[in-house]
Design an enzyme around this catalytic site. Structure first.
Site, mmCIF file in Angstrom:
data_model
loop_
_atom_site.group_PDB
_atom_site.id
_atom_site.type_symbol
_atom_site.label_atom_id
_atom_site.label_comp_id
_atom_site.label_asym_id
_atom_site.label_seq_id
_atom_site.Cartn_x
_atom_site.Cartn_y
_atom_site.Cartn_z
ATOM 1 N NE ARG A 144 -2.679 5.466 -5.363
ATOM 2 C CZ ARG A 144 -1.593 5.268 -6.098
ATOM 3 N NH1 ARG A 144 -1.598 4.403 -7.070
ATOM 4 N NH2 ARG A 144 -0.488 5.940 -5.838
ATOM 5 C CG HIS A 170 -0.248 0.286 2.520
ATOM 6 N ND1 HIS A 170 -0.101 1.554 3.034
ATOM 7 C CD2 HIS A 170 0.345 -0.547 3.409
ATOM 8 C CE1 HIS A 170 0.546 1.492 4.187
ATOM 9 N NE2 HIS A 170 0.828 0.227 4.432
ATOM 10 C CB CYS A 171 1.112 4.256 -1.831
ATOM 11 S SG CYS A 171 -0.476 4.554 -2.624
ATOM 12 C CB ALA A 172 -0.037 8.142 1.040
#
Length: 468
Positions: free
Chosen positions: A29, A25-27
């Site tokens: 999504r 995951h990113c910030a």
């Protein structure tokens, strides 16, 4: 629908655990690499409660959840994946797939490594700004106190807050790099800790000339990597690749013993005896180059140094600059380097322009705090979270820094100390120079902001950033 139910439904709608190659995951999504794209039910996934949208890019099915929620859903998904969300058991030893061209892959890897550690660096920037106010006699004098009035225990506590993230920055970078490149993150942590082991001479003290590096075989200089970025990144990449290589060669019965042993030994030997000397040699070249630049007339030195000094920290050769600053302060009582390096506020201007102009909430959520951190003197979140991945804003920040450095050189600005930059840097100019210092930084900020807003950032760059 609670977070666990949402995670379960997302896994089900992408084809189940057996169809998931990896999940990160990113910030904002959830990023899922799948084996068979046809098994994804995109429409039903978008109808789930709390899901703000989905798209498929570069082999990843990306589920938009938003800041905060994505961390919680990922944690639940990781449990459902039996703790192997980043590399499912059936695909654990598959090589990392190459998607997009080399530049796009590089940008994606860069973001994957540095975005997770940005919150820690932003927080550290705020801590440093507060501490700089706490220990300045000129500020404390306004309320009838001095730095001597502050209890030693409180000063130590503030030092813990301000120094930890940067003293152990290689640890964060090695951990994140191992995670991205499919190695064991705990081995990345250990390699990072080895790079800043107290047994090694401190990099800043070596750069300042107060201690000598360790010398092996009469020609290899070895010191710690405190605050280094690129050397730690290279060490992390090599370490992860070595671990994966050893796992293909070592028998299963000996894997638990030999693979960690060989990985740690190989990585630290390469880091200390090959990468280290290369960057030490680069530091010496930088020292000679900066000394030459400072002697250039008509503000040219300030223009050049203000433009390119921002690269020193990225390449991990910034420690040697401490030697020049201390030497100046010792001989003359003034620091000529500090005022001609307004790149921090230039970065703040460029990143703020991106934050205002961006349509993506993800980019805004990274850019706004990164801009504030840069204004307080901590530029790593701005570098690695925004301007370097976008490229053009970094160039605009270099131009802004160059203009500010030129003005500082023309005005003959001189700092009374070292280390502080940006807004806290005003504490080094609490004399008749303060208005000029503020002017220089305001110009640097404005030039970078205007250039980035007008020609340095557009929808195409934003789309590349979001879909990297």
């Amino acid at each position: 629908m609670n977070n666990q139910e949402l995670a379960r439904e997302i896994i089900k709608l992408v084809g189940g655990k057996e169809n998931i190659e990896s999940m990160t995951h990113c910030a904002t999504r959830l990023r899922i690499e799948v084996i068979d794209k046809e098994k994804i039910n995109k429409e039903q996934t978008e109808e789930l409660d709390k899901v703000k949208g989905t798209f498929f890019n570069s082999g990843q099915f990306q589920v938009i959840l938003g800041t905060g929620l994505v961390n919680k859903v990922y944690a639940e998904a990781d449990k459902l994946m039996d703790g192997n969300s980043e590399s499912s058991k059936s695909n654990q030893n598959k090589p990392r797939k190459k998607r997009g061209n080399a530049f796009q892959r590089g940008i994606r890897i860069f973001g994957d490594v540095f975005v997770p550690i940005i919150p820690a660096l932003v927080a550290t920037g705020l801590f440093m700004g507060l501490r700089s106010l706490l220990i300045q006699d000129d500020i404390l004098g306004l309320i009838g106190l001095s730095a001597d009035s502050i209890p030693e225990q409180l000063l130590t506590f503030t030092q813990v807050l301000t120094d930890t993230a940067f003293a152990f920055l290689p640890v964060l970078i090695c951990w994140s790099t191992f995670r991205v490149f499919g190695g064991s993150p705990v081995l990345g942590i250990v390699i990072g800790l080895m790079l800043v082991n107290p047994a090694l001479p401190n990099a800043y003290e070596v750069g300042a000339g107060s201690v000598d590096p360790l010398v092996f075989f009469n020609f290899i200089n070895v010191s710690g990597y405190q605050g280094s970025v690129l050397p730690a990144l290279i060490a992390g990449i090599l370490g992860a690749k070595l671990e994966k290589f050893y796992r293909t060669k070592v028998p299963n019965a000996l894997d638990l013993i030999l693979v960690p042993f060989l990985t740690l030994l190989s990585a630290i030997v390469i880091a200390l005896f090959i990468i280290g000397p290369i960057f030490h040699g680069l530091e010496l070249l930088v020292l000679q180059g900066v000394t030459f630049i400072l002697e250039l007339p008509f503000g040219i030195g300030g223009l050049i140094y203000g433009s390119f000094s921002q690269l020193l920290g990225i390449f991990g050769v910034h420690h040697i600059i401490s030697f020049l600053e201390i030497n100046m302060l010792t001989q003359t009582g003034w620091n000529l380097l500090n005022p001609i390096a307004p790149g921090n506020v230039a970065q703040a201007g460029a990143v703020l322009a991106v934050a205002i102009k961006a349509r993506s909430q993800k980019l805004k959520q990274i850019a706004y705090p990164s801009s504030l951190s840069a204004a307080l003197g901590i530029t790593e979140p701005a570098y690695f979270g925004v301007t370097l991945p976008l490229v053009k804003p970094f160039i605009m920040a270099m131009i802004g820094g160059g203009v500010g450095g030129f003005l500082a050189s023309i005005f003959h600005l001189k700092a009374t100390g070292m280390a502080l930059t940006g807004i806290p840097g005003m504490l080094l100019y609490l004399n008749e120079q303060l208005p000029l210092y503020i002017l220089v930084n305001a110009v640097s900020f404005s030039v970078a902001f205007i250039l980035t807003y007008t020609i340095g950032f557009n929808k195409s760059l934003e789309d590349q950033y979001i879909n990297r």
